[in-house]
Design a protein around this motif. Structure first.
Motif, PDB file in Angstrom:
ATOM      1  N   ALA A 189       0.854  -1.189   0.000  1.00 54.46           N
ATOM      2  CA  ALA A 189       0.000   0.000   0.000  1.00 54.46           C
ATOM      3  C   ALA A 189       0.887   1.235   0.000  1.00 54.46           C
ATOM      4  CB  ALA A 189      -0.901   0.006   1.228  1.00 54.46           C
ATOM      5  N   ARG A 190       0.417   2.303  -0.677  1.00 50.63           N
ATOM      6  CA  ARG A 190       1.150   3.575  -0.751  1.00 50.63           C
ATOM      7  C   ARG A 190       0.221   4.732  -0.395  1.00 50.63           C
ATOM      8  NH1 ARG A 190       3.777   3.585  -6.781  1.00 50.63           N
ATOM      9  NH2 ARG A 190       5.556   2.224  -6.414  1.00 50.63           N
ATOM     10  N   ILE A 191       0.798   5.753   0.231  1.00 51.09           N
ATOM     11  CA  ILE A 191       0.057   6.981   0.488  1.00 51.09           C
ATOM     12  C   ILE A 191       1.047   8.138   0.529  1.00 51.09           C
ATOM     13  CG2 ILE A 191       0.135   6.704   2.999  1.00 51.09           C
ATOM     14  CD1 ILE A 191      -2.692   8.041   3.028  1.00 51.09           C
ATOM     15  N   GLY A 192       0.651   9.264  -0.070  1.00 50.57           N
ATOM     16  CA  GLY A 192       1.515  10.439  -0.045  1.00 50.57           C
ATOM     17  C   GLY A 192       0.909  11.606  -0.811  1.00 50.57           C
ATOM     18  N   PRO A 193       1.524  12.774  -0.698  1.00 52.01           N
ATOM     19  CA  PRO A 193       1.043  13.944  -1.434  1.00 52.01           C
ATOM     20  C   PRO A 193       1.473  13.868  -2.896  1.00 52.01           C
ATOM     21  CG  PRO A 193       2.990  14.516  -0.188  1.00 52.01           C
ATOM     22  CD  PRO A 193       2.657  13.103   0.168  1.00 52.01           C
ATOM     23  N   GLY A 194       0.712  14.557  -3.733  1.00 55.02           N
ATOM     24  CA  GLY A 194       1.024  14.588  -5.159  1.00 55.02           C
ATOM     25  C   GLY A 194       0.624  15.912  -5.770  1.00 55.02           C
ATOM     26  N   TYR A 195       0.949  16.053  -7.055  1.00 50.95           N
ATOM     27  CA  TYR A 195       0.620  17.263  -7.814  1.00 50.95           C
ATOM     28  C   TYR A 195       0.194  16.846  -9.213  1.00 50.95           C
ATOM     29  CZ  TYR A 195       1.135  21.699 -10.245  1.00 50.95           C
ATOM     30  OH  TYR A 195       0.908  22.819 -11.003  1.00 50.95           O
TER      31      TYR A 195
END
Length: 125
Positions: free
Chosen positions: A79-85
């Motif tokens: 699983a992955r989670i993080g901010p993006g643009y």
């Protein structure tokens, strides 16, 4: 085992009832590192164009935290989670868009035997 570099490319071109219903291409890069058995970090970037929706260029970049729920030779679940643009430029008169995103992902791999395996990645961002 501790890091993964991946490249992806897609092309879709379809017609329905004599009219073009899909004309899309995309490509991306991803790098993921696990410093311990279960935790790690990732970076990813993808670009795409879609003639049907008048997307001249869409660029999505993200990075964040990874967690391996399963890590066997024949079965992995990450699983992955993080901010993006995300930035989108349109070929039409529509105004270009840009925004911060929340990048969520789930990658699953299972090998049944030496000849048959499945790998599926779900991204939301």
């Amino acid at each position: 085992e501790h890091d993964v570099f991946a490249f992806s490319a897609e092309y879709e071109n379809r017609e329905k009832d004599g009219s073009k219903s899909a004309d899309r291409s995309a490509g991306g890069l991803s790098y993921e590192v696990f410093s311990k058995d279960t935790t790690g970090w990732y970076l990813r970037s993808e670009i795409e164009r879609d003639e049907i929706t008048s997307v001249d260029l869409r660029s999505t970049s993200a990075g964040g935290f990874s967690y391996r729920f399963l890590n066997d030779e024949d079965h992995t679940l990450i699983a992955r989670i993080g901010p993006g643009y995300r930035y989108t430029a349109y070929a039409s008169d529509k105004e270009d868009e840009s925004s911060m995103t929340l990048d969520l992902g789930l990658a699953h791999y299972y090998r049944f035997n030496d000849f048959l395996s499945i790998k599926k990645t779900y991204l939301l961002g």
